[in-house]
Design a protein around this motif. Structure first.
Motif, PDB file in Angstrom:
ATOM      1  N   VAL A 100       0.841  -1.203   0.000  1.00 39.87           N
ATOM      2  CA  VAL A 100       0.000   0.000   0.000  1.00 39.87           C
ATOM      3  C   VAL A 100       0.873   1.249   0.000  1.00 39.87           C
ATOM      4  N   LYS A 101       1.902   1.224   0.823  1.00 40.36           N
ATOM      5  CA  LYS A 101       2.803   2.364   0.917  1.00 40.36           C
ATOM      6  C   LYS A 101       3.580   2.570  -0.381  1.00 40.36           C
ATOM      7  N   GLN A 102       4.106   1.497  -0.953  1.00 38.65           N
ATOM      8  CA  GLN A 102       4.901   1.606  -2.173  1.00 38.65           C
ATOM      9  C   GLN A 102       4.076   2.126  -3.344  1.00 38.65           C
ATOM     10  N   HIS A 103       2.811   1.703  -3.424  1.00 36.14           N
ATOM     11  CA  HIS A 103       1.938   2.144  -4.519  1.00 36.14           C
ATOM     12  C   HIS A 103       1.376   3.542  -4.281  1.00 36.14           C
ATOM     13  N   GLU A 104       1.528   4.047  -3.070  1.00 36.27           N
ATOM     14  CA  GLU A 104       0.911   5.316  -2.678  1.00 36.27           C
ATOM     15  C   GLU A 104      -0.593   5.274  -2.946  1.00 36.27           C
ATOM     16  N   ALA A 105      -1.192   4.159  -2.553  1.00 34.63           N
ATOM     17  CA  ALA A 105      -2.603   3.922  -2.844  1.00 34.63           C
ATOM     18  C   ALA A 105      -3.504   4.899  -2.100  1.00 34.63           C
ATOM     19  N   ASP A 106      -4.533   5.352  -2.788  1.00 36.68           N
ATOM     20  CA  ASP A 106      -5.544   6.180  -2.125  1.00 36.68           C
ATOM     21  C   ASP A 106      -6.912   5.495  -2.110  1.00 36.68           C
ATOM     22  N   VAL A 107      -7.000   4.279  -2.668  1.00 32.96           N
ATOM     23  CA  VAL A 107      -8.202   3.461  -2.571  1.00 32.96           C
ATOM     24  C   VAL A 107      -7.765   2.011  -2.770  1.00 32.96           C
ATOM     25  N   LEU A 108      -8.370   1.103  -1.995  1.00 34.67           N
ATOM     26  CA  LEU A 108      -8.041  -0.312  -2.090  1.00 34.67           C
ATOM     27  C   LEU A 108      -9.232  -1.068  -2.667  1.00 34.67           C
ATOM     28  N   ILE A 109      -8.952  -1.969  -3.606  1.00 33.18           N
ATOM     29  CA  ILE A 109      -9.990  -2.791  -4.226  1.00 33.18           C
ATOM     30  C   ILE A 109      -9.866  -4.191  -3.637  1.00 33.18           C
ATOM     31  N   GLY A 110     -10.766  -4.562  -2.733  1.00 33.27           N
ATOM     32  CA  GLY A 110     -10.755  -5.906  -2.154  1.00 33.27           C
ATOM     33  C   GLY A 110     -11.470  -6.856  -3.092  1.00 33.27           C
ATOM     34  N   LEU A 111     -10.697  -7.705  -3.792  1.00 29.60           N
ATOM     35  CA  LEU A 111     -11.239  -8.585  -4.827  1.00 29.60           C
ATOM     36  C   LEU A 111     -11.070 -10.034  -4.406  1.00 29.60           C
ATOM     37  N   GLY A 112     -12.172 -10.752  -4.221  1.00 28.22           N
ATOM     38  CA  GLY A 112     -12.080 -12.164  -3.871  1.00 28.22           C
ATOM     39  C   GLY A 112     -13.126 -12.559  -2.856  1.00 28.22           C
ATOM     40  N   GLY A 113     -12.804 -13.587  -2.078  1.00 25.95           N
ATOM     41  CA  GLY A 113     -13.693 -14.003  -1.005  1.00 25.95           C
ATOM     42  C   GLY A 113     -13.528 -13.123   0.214  1.00 25.95           C
ATOM     43  N   GLY A 114     -14.103 -13.572   1.329  1.00 24.42           N
ATOM     44  CA  GLY A 114     -14.059 -12.760   2.528  1.00 24.42           C
ATOM     45  C   GLY A 114     -12.656 -12.456   3.003  1.00 24.42           C
ATOM     46  N   SER A 115     -11.715 -13.375   2.780  1.00 25.20           N
ATOM     47  CA  SER A 115     -10.356 -13.156   3.261  1.00 25.20           C
ATOM     48  C   SER A 115      -9.692 -11.983   2.551  1.00 25.20           C
ATOM     49  N   SER A 116      -9.887 -11.882   1.244  1.00 23.53           N
ATOM     50  CA  SER A 116      -9.297 -10.755   0.515  1.00 23.53           C
ATOM     51  C   SER A 116      -9.944  -9.437   0.898  1.00 23.53           C
ATOM     52  N   ILE A 117     -11.268  -9.445   1.040  1.00 20.50           N
ATOM     53  CA  ILE A 117     -11.965  -8.210   1.409  1.00 20.50           C
ATOM     54  C   ILE A 117     -11.615  -7.814   2.836  1.00 20.50           C
ATOM     55  N   ASP A 118     -11.554  -8.786   3.749  1.00 21.68           N
ATOM     56  CA  ASP A 118     -11.161  -8.476   5.126  1.00 21.68           C
ATOM     57  C   ASP A 118      -9.732  -7.945   5.181  1.00 21.68           C
ATOM     58  N   THR A 119      -8.847  -8.503   4.353  1.00 24.23           N
ATOM     59  CA  THR A 119      -7.473  -8.002   4.296  1.00 24.23           C
ATOM     60  C   THR A 119      -7.447  -6.554   3.830  1.00 24.23           C
ATOM     61  N   ALA A 120      -8.212  -6.249   2.786  1.00 24.39           N
ATOM     62  CA  ALA A 120      -8.263  -4.873   2.285  1.00 24.39           C
ATOM     63  C   ALA A 120      -8.767  -3.922   3.365  1.00 24.39           C
ATOM     64  N   LYS A 121      -9.799  -4.330   4.099  1.00 25.20           N
ATOM     65  CA  LYS A 121     -10.330  -3.488   5.173  1.00 25.20           C
ATOM     66  C   LYS A 121      -9.264  -3.225   6.245  1.00 25.20           C
ATOM     67  N   ALA A 122      -8.573  -4.291   6.638  1.00 22.39           N
ATOM     68  CA  ALA A 122      -7.552  -4.141   7.675  1.00 22.39           C
ATOM     69  C   ALA A 122      -6.400  -3.270   7.193  1.00 22.39           C
ATOM     70  N   LEU A 123      -5.971  -3.466   5.944  1.00 25.67           N
ATOM     71  CA  LEU A 123      -4.878  -2.659   5.398  1.00 25.67           C
ATOM     72  C   LEU A 123      -5.287  -1.190   5.298  1.00 25.67           C
ATOM     73  N   GLY A 124      -6.531  -0.950   4.883  1.00 22.30           N
ATOM     74  CA  GLY A 124      -7.008   0.431   4.804  1.00 22.30           C
ATOM     75  C   GLY A 124      -6.988   1.106   6.155  1.00 22.30           C
ATOM     76  N   PHE A 125      -7.377   0.367   7.183  1.00 19.13           N
ATOM     77  CA  PHE A 125      -7.420   0.935   8.536  1.00 19.13           C
ATOM     78  C   PHE A 125      -6.013   1.137   9.101  1.00 19.13           C
ATOM     79  N   LEU A 126      -5.170   0.118   9.003  1.00 22.15           N
ATOM     80  CA  LEU A 126      -3.835   0.202   9.587  1.00 22.15           C
ATOM     81  C   LEU A 126      -2.944   1.204   8.854  1.00 22.15           C
ATOM     82  N   SER A 127      -3.279   1.515   7.610  1.00 24.05           N
ATOM     83  CA  SER A 127      -2.504   2.512   6.870  1.00 24.05           C
ATOM     84  C   SER A 127      -2.618   3.900   7.487  1.00 24.05           C
ATOM     85  N   LEU A 128      -3.709   4.139   8.208  1.00 23.35           N
ATOM     86  CA  LEU A 128      -3.940   5.462   8.780  1.00 23.35           C
ATOM     87  C   LEU A 128      -4.044   5.451  10.302  1.00 23.35           C
ATOM     88  N   ASN A 129      -3.754   4.300  10.915  1.00 24.34           N
ATOM     89  CA  ASN A 129      -3.835   4.189  12.368  1.00 24.34           C
ATOM     90  C   ASN A 129      -2.631   3.415  12.894  1.00 24.34           C
TER      91      ASN A 129
END
Length: 386
Positions: free
Chosen positions: A83-112
């Motif tokens: 996330v940091k290397q891409h300088e992402a400003d939006v995350l696309i959680g693509l897949g089952g619950g594990s991928s979407i949950d990962t995207a949610k956690a990464l989005g949160f931890l990126s700013l907390n």
């Protein structure tokens, strides 16, 4: 009484919706989308479909394809770096619950700051997060519409439930065509997961009129179509109905709650690495039988929505018909017991007290129509083993 309702800001639902992924990102005003997915989605070409949709809309989207089933705090480390290397400003959680949950956690931890365990239930998280666009490829978790993420603590094996608006996707792209290649076992497990969400949302002590409508609609669709997608995964009408039902059930429990089945299934998944939906299915009939006396009329409504009881049937008979149907569904979907799955009795018995403790700590059992203590949960774990 007022009810606090939270939904994704944008939703695109229907066949081919993934082709509009770039339009969704543009509508959000983002410029640096990063797809968060797993190796299978990349190998199968599904990630390429999403990347092309972004490219067509003028975005140079990156891809992080290293998510794992049942994401852990350790698995998030490399994702945060991506996330940091891409300088992402939006995350696309693509897949089952594990991928979407990962995207949610990464989005949160990126700013907390701090470890994920600092944010587990019962804490409600309202802090900033990178926006997440959820694109489910299974019809089950409903994570595209929920305020939850589940991350396992790599140090303790605890499957942590993290809740609050911080984890609600800003947008969801729900395209049932992405589920057409799901194998029968995955179709069954995710379908039961969705049914568990719907029923627990409806019988929860935190149920409300808003969540009720979504829960009942989901139950009706699942009752008509789950066995069909298990038998014939190419049935497009059944796939579409199951995908919509999964999202409806997600909306229902996100704005109500889950209860004892989910509280007990998370420790099973954490300690024995059983798929979440399958763990739910192992528990569902026995836990429902334990719970019916606490909300007999509500469980009767569930039976009627599933089509296994009629309006002329009294509540007691209808509630018992629901328990019978859940047992029959497990048989039709070839759901194993923990014993037949291959878990040794010594390991199971040894972990029962810890699993009961972790189930109670999640807070979900407190929402159950019959609120159990640790000894009751231990007895239920013992009962489902064989």
């Amino acid at each position: 009484m007022t009810f606090h309702i939270a939904l994704p800001r944008l939703m695109r639902v229907g066949a081919g919706a993934i082709q509009e992924l770039g339009d969704v990102v543009a509508e959000l005003g983002a410029r640096r989308p990063l797809i968060i997915t797993d190796p299978f989605m990349q190998k199968s070409g599904t990630a390429d479909i999403a990347a092309r949709a972004l490219s067509t809309a003028g975005f140079e989207g990156g891809v992080f394809a290293e998510t794992v089933p049942d994401p852990t705090t350790e698995s998030l480390v490399v994702g945060l770096e991506a996330v940091k290397q891409h300088e992402a400003d939006v995350l696309i959680g693509l897949g089952g619950g594990s991928s979407i949950d990962t995207a949610k956690a990464l989005g949160f931890l990126s700013l907390n700051e701090g470890p994920m365990r600092d944010y587990k239930a019962p804490k409600t998280n309202t802090g900033q997060s990178l926006p997440v666009v959820a694109v489910p490829t299974t019809a089950g978790t409903g994570s595209e519409a929920t305020q939850f993420t589940i991350i396992s603590d790599s140090e303790t094996d605890e499957k942590m439930l993290c809740t609050g608006p911080s984890f609600l996707p800003i947008a969801a792209v729900v395209d049932y065509e992405l589920t057409l290649s799901m194998p029968a076992r995955l179709s069954a497990d995710t379908g039961v997961d969705a049914l568990t969400h719907a029923i627990e949302a409806y019988v929860s002590r935190r149920a409300n009129p808003f969540s009720d409508g979504f829960a009942l609609a989901a139950m009706t669709a699942i009752g008509r179509n789950l066995r069909e997608v298990y038998k014939d995964g190419s049935n497009r009408n059944a796939r579409e109905a199951m995908m919509l039902a999964a999202t409806q059930a997600g909306i229902a429990f996100s704005n109500s709650s889950v209860a004892l089945v989910h509280g007990m299934s998370r420790p099973i998944g954490a300690h024995f690495h059983i798929a979440h939906g399958l763990a739910n299915a192992m528990l569902f009939p026995v836990v429902t039988e334990f719970s019916v006396t606490g909300a007999e009329a509500r469980y009767a409504d569930c039976a009627r929505a599933l089509g296994v009881a009629g309006v002329e049937d009294d509540d007691e008979a209808s509630a018992q018909a629901l328990v019978t149907e859940l047992r029959a569904l497990n048989e039709d979907l070839a759901v194993p017991t923990p014993q037949s799955y291959g878990i040794g009795s010594d390991d199971w018995d040894r972990l029962i007290p810890l699993m009961a403790e972790q189930a109670l700590a999640s807070g979900s059992p407190a929402n159950n129509p019959v609120v159990p203590d640790a000894s009751a949960i231990e007895a239920l774990y013992a009962k489902i083993y064989a």
